[in-house]
Structures are given as C-alpha cells and as structure tokens.
Design a protein around this motif. Structure first.
Motif, mmCIF file in Angstrom:
data_model
loop_
_atom_site.group_PDB
_atom_site.id
_atom_site.type_symbol
_atom_site.label_atom_id
_atom_site.label_comp_id
_atom_site.label_asym_id
_atom_site.label_seq_id
_atom_site.Cartn_x
_atom_site.Cartn_y
_atom_site.Cartn_z
ATOM 1 N N ASP A 158 33.243 18.457 40.595
ATOM 2 C CA ASP A 158 31.899 19.358 41.131
ATOM 3 C C ASP A 158 30.942 18.369 41.728
ATOM 4 O OD1 ASP A 158 29.311 20.592 41.297
ATOM 5 O OD2 ASP A 158 30.494 22.175 40.254
ATOM 6 N N ALA A 159 30.649 18.838 43.021
ATOM 7 C CA ALA A 159 29.703 17.828 43.905
ATOM 8 C C ALA A 159 28.532 17.416 43.125
ATOM 9 C CB ALA A 159 29.424 18.261 45.146
ATOM 10 N N ARG A 160 28.036 18.396 42.296
ATOM 11 C CA ARG A 160 26.627 18.257 41.477
ATOM 12 C C ARG A 160 26.701 17.603 40.353
ATOM 13 N NH1 ARG A 160 26.116 24.653 41.224
ATOM 14 N NH2 ARG A 160 27.997 24.304 40.661
ATOM 15 N N SER A 161 28.194 17.095 39.910
ATOM 16 C CA SER A 161 28.021 16.225 38.690
ATOM 17 C C SER A 161 27.644 14.776 38.955
ATOM 18 C CB SER A 161 29.762 16.396 38.256
ATOM 19 O OG SER A 161 29.693 15.716 37.027
ATOM 20 N N ALA A 162 27.306 14.373 37.723
ATOM 21 C CA ALA A 162 26.748 13.031 37.820
ATOM 22 C C ALA A 162 27.819 12.156 37.665
ATOM 23 C CB ALA A 162 25.862 12.713 36.548
ATOM 24 N N GLY A 163 28.991 12.680 37.092
ATOM 25 C CA GLY A 163 30.188 11.741 36.680
ATOM 26 C C GLY A 163 30.845 11.532 38.107
ATOM 27 N N ARG A 164 30.621 12.405 39.023
ATOM 28 C CA ARG A 164 31.169 12.141 40.365
ATOM 29 C C ARG A 164 30.540 11.043 41.113
ATOM 30 N NH1 ARG A 164 32.396 16.520 45.391
ATOM 31 N NH2 ARG A 164 32.921 15.140 46.972
ATOM 32 N N GLN A 165 29.545 10.680 41.062
ATOM 33 C CA GLN A 165 28.720 9.775 41.397
ATOM 34 C C GLN A 165 29.235 8.159 40.900
ATOM 35 O OE1 GLN A 165 24.389 10.107 40.914
ATOM 36 N NE2 GLN A 165 24.475 12.138 42.022
ATOM 37 N N LEU A 166 29.463 8.414 39.550
ATOM 38 C CA LEU A 166 29.894 7.113 38.883
ATOM 39 C C LEU A 166 31.411 6.967 39.270
ATOM 40 C CD1 LEU A 166 30.077 5.004 36.601
ATOM 41 C CD2 LEU A 166 30.860 6.806 34.885
ATOM 42 N N ILE A 167 32.253 7.913 39.456
ATOM 43 C CA ILE A 167 33.499 7.886 40.184
ATOM 44 C C ILE A 167 33.379 7.188 41.768
ATOM 45 C CG2 ILE A 167 35.684 8.754 40.874
ATOM 46 C CD1 ILE A 167 35.010 10.753 38.757
ATOM 47 N N GLN A 168 32.342 7.420 42.590
ATOM 48 C CA GLN A 168 32.350 7.012 43.859
ATOM 49 C C GLN A 168 31.909 5.570 43.525
ATOM 50 O OE1 GLN A 168 32.663 8.654 47.009
ATOM 51 N NE2 GLN A 168 32.678 6.484 47.455
ATOM 52 N N ILE A 169 30.999 5.187 42.449
ATOM 53 C CA ILE A 169 30.639 3.633 42.283
ATOM 54 C C ILE A 169 31.861 2.901 42.104
ATOM 55 C CG2 ILE A 169 29.329 2.072 40.757
ATOM 56 C CD1 ILE A 169 27.369 4.513 40.662
ATOM 57 N N LYS A 170 32.871 3.359 41.376
ATOM 58 C CA LYS A 170 34.132 2.591 40.862
ATOM 59 C C LYS A 170 34.858 2.422 42.092
ATOM 60 C CE LYS A 170 34.745 5.135 37.073
ATOM 61 N NZ LYS A 170 35.471 5.618 35.851
ATOM 62 N N LEU A 171 35.064 3.561 42.834
ATOM 63 C CA LEU A 171 35.913 3.533 43.978
ATOM 64 C C LEU A 171 35.288 2.215 45.024
ATOM 65 C CD1 LEU A 171 38.270 4.585 45.761
ATOM 66 C CD2 LEU A 171 36.573 6.339 46.547
ATOM 67 N N ASP A 172 33.954 2.559 45.175
ATOM 68 C CA ASP A 172 33.352 1.368 46.100
ATOM 69 C C ASP A 172 33.571 0.206 45.592
ATOM 70 O OD1 ASP A 172 32.542 3.349 47.892
ATOM 71 O OD2 ASP A 172 30.663 3.677 46.836
ATOM 72 N N ALA A 173 33.609 -0.040 44.389
ATOM 73 C CA ALA A 173 33.517 -1.380 43.741
ATOM 74 C C ALA A 173 34.967 -2.122 44.040
ATOM 75 C CB ALA A 173 33.212 -1.351 42.157
ATOM 76 N N ILE A 174 35.977 -1.160 44.318
ATOM 77 C CA ILE A 174 37.231 -1.763 44.471
ATOM 78 C C ILE A 174 37.974 -1.492 45.926
ATOM 79 C CG2 ILE A 174 38.252 -1.413 42.198
ATOM 80 C CD1 ILE A 174 39.620 1.034 43.273
ATOM 81 N N GLY A 175 36.850 -1.487 46.706
ATOM 82 C CA GLY A 175 37.171 -1.558 48.128
ATOM 83 C C GLY A 175 37.064 -0.186 49.008
ATOM 84 N N GLY A 176 36.550 0.945 48.214
ATOM 85 C CA GLY A 176 36.638 2.161 48.789
ATOM 86 C C GLY A 176 38.014 2.548 49.104
#
Length: 210
Positions: free
Chosen positions: A191-209
């Motif tokens: 869900d776009a409103r989930s705080a967990g989604r932001q954490l997943i995006q951070i992890k994705l960005d950390a390995i190069g998106g």
C-alpha cells in the motif's frame, strides 16, 4: 354411520401405511434425533475446548512475561497436544517462537514457527510463521532454505512482505539483480500509504535502484 365408515377407512389406511413404512419411519426419527444430539454435543465440546484453550493461553502470556522458559515450553506442548485445532494453539506457537527468539534460542523459535506453518488452519497465521521463519534462516545464512520457505502460495495481503524478504535474502547472496526485482515487486504490492513501502524503497535505492 358415514362418519364412522370414513374414520374406519382412514384407520385402515394408516394401519396399512404403518405396516409398510412404520419401521423405516422409526429409524429415520432415531437417526434424526441422534444427529441433533451429536450436533449439540459437538457444539458443547467446541465451546468447552475454546474456554480451556483460552485459559491455557493466559497462562502462557503470564509465563512469557515472567521469562519462565520452562513453563512456556510446558504450556506450549500442552496446548499443541490438547487443543491443536483451535486458534489459540496457532497463537501459542507464534508467541512461544517470539519468546524463544528474544531469549536467543533460535532452534526453539524455528521449531515453533515450523509447527504453525505446518499445522495451522488459518492461512494468515501460516503466512506470518513462514515469513518470520525465513527471517531467522536469513540470519543463519541458510539462504536457499529461506527462499524455499517463501515459495508457494501466500494470502494476497502478505505478497509485499514476501517479496521484501526475498529481496533481503538476495542482497545477502549478492544477487543484486534478483534483489532489485524482488524489492520492485514488493513496492508494487505494498500500500502506498504504508511506512514499510518507504523502507523498501530505501533498500532498493541502496543497491542502485530499479
């Protein structure tokens, strides 16, 4: 006389019917009454089982709060042997696993999570157990085993969590392309409103998106 004659014909017809079908009717009535009694008895048994399981679950919570490892193990075994078919047994397995994990007893935690994954009747409880179990396997570097636990069907609401955990395992294996794909899938299923989604995006960005 006409009334008496009609009444006699009815009685004769009833007698004839009874001679032909009376025994069958009696047995059908007995079966119906037995089924009703069995249903009532089962309902009473289920209610009694639930009440006893609830009381035992309260004992488990008390033991967990007191950090009484031996009592937690004893109550958990009792619950799972006597009330395995109740939701309380599934909840007990998850609670006992967390208690063991917090105490550093990872083997017991894995055993309890595996019990819930195998024995639970509720698919949501099974999903929670499998995701938590995969996390322990990740910590133990048992990557292939962790991915195996995450294979198969999950309820739709757990899809994002499953993909996120797969991404974590792929990162630990240095399989970054697989990790990016898993994290991207996790984002799409969260869900776009989930705080967990932001954490997943951070992890994705950390390995190069993506």
């Amino acid at each position: 006389m006409a009334y008496d004659h009609a009444e006699q014909e009815q009685l004769a017809g009833l007698k004839s019917w009874w001679e032909r079908y009376g025994n069958l009717a009696t047995w059908l009535l007995i079966i119906a009454l037995a089924a009703f009694a069995a249903w009532k008895g089962w309902a009473y048994y289920q209610t009694k089982q639930a009440a006893q399981a609830a009381q035992l679950y309260e004992e488990l919570q008390t033991a967990i709060n007191a950090k009484d490892k031996e009592k937690v193990a004893r109550v958990t075994t009792d619950m799972q042997s006597r009330f395995a078919g109740t939701a309380y047994a599934q909840m007990t397995g998850l609670a006992a696993a967390k208690s063991a994990f917090d105490a550093g007893d990872f083997q017991t935690a894995k055993t309890q999570l595996q019990w819930v994954a195998d024995k639970a009747r509720n698919e949501e409880y099974k999903a929670i157990a499998r995701i938590r179990l995969s996390g322990i396997l990740l910590d133990e570097k048992a990557y292939d085993e962790g991915l195996k636990v995450l294979s198969g069907k999950f309820p739709a609401e757990f899809a994002g969590l499953v993909e996120d955990r797969k991404g974590d395992i792929f990162v630990a294996q240095n399989k970054l392309d697989e990790a990016r794909a898993a994290y991207q899938a996790a984002i799409e299923k969260t869900d776009a409103r989930s705080a967990g989604r932001q954490l997943i995006q951070i992890k994705l960005d950390a390995i190069g998106g993506a």
